[in-house]
Design an enzyme around this catalytic site. Structure first.
Site, mmCIF file in Angstrom:
data_model
loop_
_atom_site.group_PDB
_atom_site.id
_atom_site.type_symbol
_atom_site.label_atom_id
_atom_site.label_comp_id
_atom_site.label_asym_id
_atom_site.label_seq_id
_atom_site.Cartn_x
_atom_site.Cartn_y
_atom_site.Cartn_z
ATOM 1 N N GLU A 105 0.826 -1.195 0.000
ATOM 2 C CA GLU A 105 0.000 0.000 0.000
ATOM 3 C C GLU A 105 0.867 1.253 0.000
ATOM 4 O O GLU A 105 1.973 1.255 0.527
ATOM 5 C CB GLU A 105 -0.869 0.027 1.258
ATOM 6 C CG GLU A 105 -1.942 -1.037 1.235
ATOM 7 C CD GLU A 105 -2.655 -1.144 2.568
ATOM 8 O OE1 GLU A 105 -3.826 -1.531 2.556
ATOM 9 O OE2 GLU A 105 -2.053 -0.850 3.606
ATOM 10 N N CYS A 119 3.310 8.406 1.272
ATOM 11 C CA CYS A 119 3.818 7.447 2.247
ATOM 12 C C CYS A 119 3.980 6.111 1.529
ATOM 13 O O CYS A 119 3.005 5.581 0.993
ATOM 14 C CB CYS A 119 2.798 7.351 3.383
ATOM 15 S SG CYS A 119 3.172 6.060 4.574
ATOM 16 N N CYS A 126 6.402 -7.354 6.990
ATOM 17 C CA CYS A 126 7.462 -6.826 7.848
ATOM 18 C C CYS A 126 7.885 -7.912 8.822
ATOM 19 O O CYS A 126 7.064 -8.703 9.275
ATOM 20 C CB CYS A 126 6.957 -5.608 8.626
ATOM 21 S SG CYS A 126 8.233 -4.814 9.633
ATOM 22 N N CYS A 130 5.966 -5.663 15.534
ATOM 23 C CA CYS A 130 5.502 -4.746 16.573
ATOM 24 C C CYS A 130 4.062 -5.124 16.921
ATOM 25 O O CYS A 130 3.237 -5.365 16.036
ATOM 26 C CB CYS A 130 5.586 -3.300 16.092
ATOM 27 S SG CYS A 130 7.275 -2.758 15.751
ATOM 28 N N CYS A 133 0.934 -3.229 15.444
ATOM 29 C CA CYS A 133 0.950 -2.913 14.013
ATOM 30 C C CYS A 133 0.391 -4.076 13.204
ATOM 31 O O CYS A 133 0.827 -5.217 13.373
ATOM 32 C CB CYS A 133 2.394 -2.621 13.595
ATOM 33 S SG CYS A 133 2.599 -2.463 11.821
ATOM 34 N N GLY A 176 6.628 -2.345 6.050
ATOM 35 C CA GLY A 176 8.009 -2.791 6.025
ATOM 36 C C GLY A 176 8.952 -1.924 6.823
ATOM 37 O O GLY A 176 8.606 -0.836 7.280
ATOM 38 N N CYS A 350 -5.107 1.576 8.358
ATOM 39 C CA CYS A 350 -4.691 0.184 8.210
ATOM 40 C C CYS A 350 -3.480 -0.166 9.069
ATOM 41 O O CYS A 350 -2.731 -1.067 8.788
ATOM 42 C CB CYS A 350 -4.409 -0.160 6.752
ATOM 43 S SG CYS A 350 -2.817 0.314 6.175
#
Ligand code: SAH
Length: 366
Positions: A105, A119, A126, A130, A133, A176, A350
């Site tokens: 995205e 962005c 990833c 975390c 996330c 990522g 998201c």
């Protein structure tokens, strides 16, 4: 480590001709008897003129264009699957498919005035997990190539150009961990920056990292004017390790020491992102501890309202508490801003893709 000189034209041409099945730029040039200026024209058409593809590169002879198109040469490495625009028209989110079916995205934010921020994602998925996330929860798929990263910015730049606007800022705050895909991200930065190509100044680029100390040191060696943002999110190892597993490998003291080396070497500010999680990292003690870590340095704290995601058991801190937290920092003399959320209605959210790196809302101590 010595700074690497990257040739953005070679990066772009190499990856573009490889997608069309050529072993390298030389083999491609030989196949069509192309002089270097023709290669430069292709690069310029894609990165500076933002043309959709070879067919629209009218500076090339029609015959050549036809055979390149037939051969399957395409300027873009990513295909938009859906592009949604928020109700207020200020935020657009794109979902892009890569050649192997992975999806990433990117988000375009159009701020008041002429400022626009894209962005972008540096990886599909990833590896850093975390806890708050959604990308982190989903795991790692693969690194993106430099052109796959760059093309997210190119896509929105072309869209903006139809409305007489341009991309003024790019932030690596999508999916990522950019420093986990270091070489490709640096190549993408070179593509974004090239004055003969896309032409975005380094100061208008921000790399956001979970805090990979080795990569921060390597980045210092690049001597770029690119902004560095650190996802701090907690003022103690105990809290940080709970929400960011990477803290076990690079604890706060090591991370902050690397940030000091960065400031000393570059004389540039470090931006610290701090996502506000209710009952986790948002009380007055946390604010005071954070202030103590930040005080006296060239540091700036950006408080981020949490975008709740279904796959993570966290709630966002209330606005009132966020402002109180900001007030504690400000009273301690720490520069702080509260990020303004955009595009909530299209889940630009998201878990990742909300982002306004140079935030507008100034905290006041009340
Ligand atoms: N891996 C990099 C960049 C990607 S995320 C990094 O960690 O910095 C960009 C920022 O969004 C990070 O600060 C990240 O912690 C934050 N973030 C992730 N999920 C979020 C969510 N649901 N709400 C608000 N911010 C989030």
């Amino acid at each position: 480590m010595a700074a690497v000189t990257r040739d953005p034209k070679a990066v772009w041409l190499g990856q573009t001709v490889a997608r069309a099945g050529f072993p390298d730029i030389g083999a491609f040039a030989d196949a069509y008897a192309l002089k270097p200026y023709r290669l430069a024209q292709l690069y310029r058409a894609a990165t500076r003129e933002l043309r959709p593809g070879v067919e629209a590169t009218t500076v090339l002879p029609l015959e050549l264009r036809r055979s390149l198109v037939e051969r399957g040469m395409r300027f873009t490495s990513i295909d938009p699957v859906v592009v949604q625009r928020s109700n207020d028209g200020q935020t657009s989110k794109g979902l892009f498919r890569l050649h192997d079916g992975s999806e990433v995205e990117a988000v375009l934010m159009e701020h008041r005035g002429d400022r626009t921020t894209v962005c972008i994602s540096s990886q599909a998925g990833c590896a850093f997990a975390c806890a708050f996330c959604s990308t982190g929860q989903a795991g790692f798929t693969r690194n993106l190539q430099a052109t796959e990263i760059f093309d997210q910015a190119r896509f929105f730049a072309a869209e903006l150009a139809t409305r007489g606007k341009r991309v003024t800022n790019v932030v690596f705050m999508g999916m990522g961990e950019p420093f986990h895909n270091y070489a490709a991200v640096m190549d993408a930065v070179a593509l974004l920056n090239d004055p003969h190509g896309f032409g975005l100044g380094h100061r208008h680029v921000t790399i956001s990292t979970v805090g990979l100390v080795d990569a921060i040191d390597r980045f210092i060696g690049e001597k770029l004017q690119v902004n560095l943002a650190i996802s701090l999110h907690a003022p103690t190892d105990a809290i940080r390790a709970r929400i960011m597993p990477v803290n076990r490998r690079y604890p706060l003291a090591e991370l902050l020491a690397a940030c000091e080396r960065y400031v000393r070497a570059t004389n540039r500010k470090v931006f610290f992102e701090y996502v506000m999680l209710e009952g986790v990292n948002d009380d007055d003690d946390c604010a005071r501890e954070l202030a103590a870590l930040m005080r006296g340095h060239l540091y700036h704290v950006n408080l981020i309202p949490y975008n709740a995601t279904p796959d993570a058991p966290y709630a966002g801190t209330s606005d009132a508490r966020i402002w109180r937290f900001a007030g504690v920092l400000e009273a301690a003399g720490v520069p702080v801003t509260v990020r303004h959320n955009m595009g909530r209605d299209i889940a630009a959210a998201c878990g990742q893709l909300r982002a306004d790196t140079q935030p507008k809302v100034k905290a006041t101590a009340k």
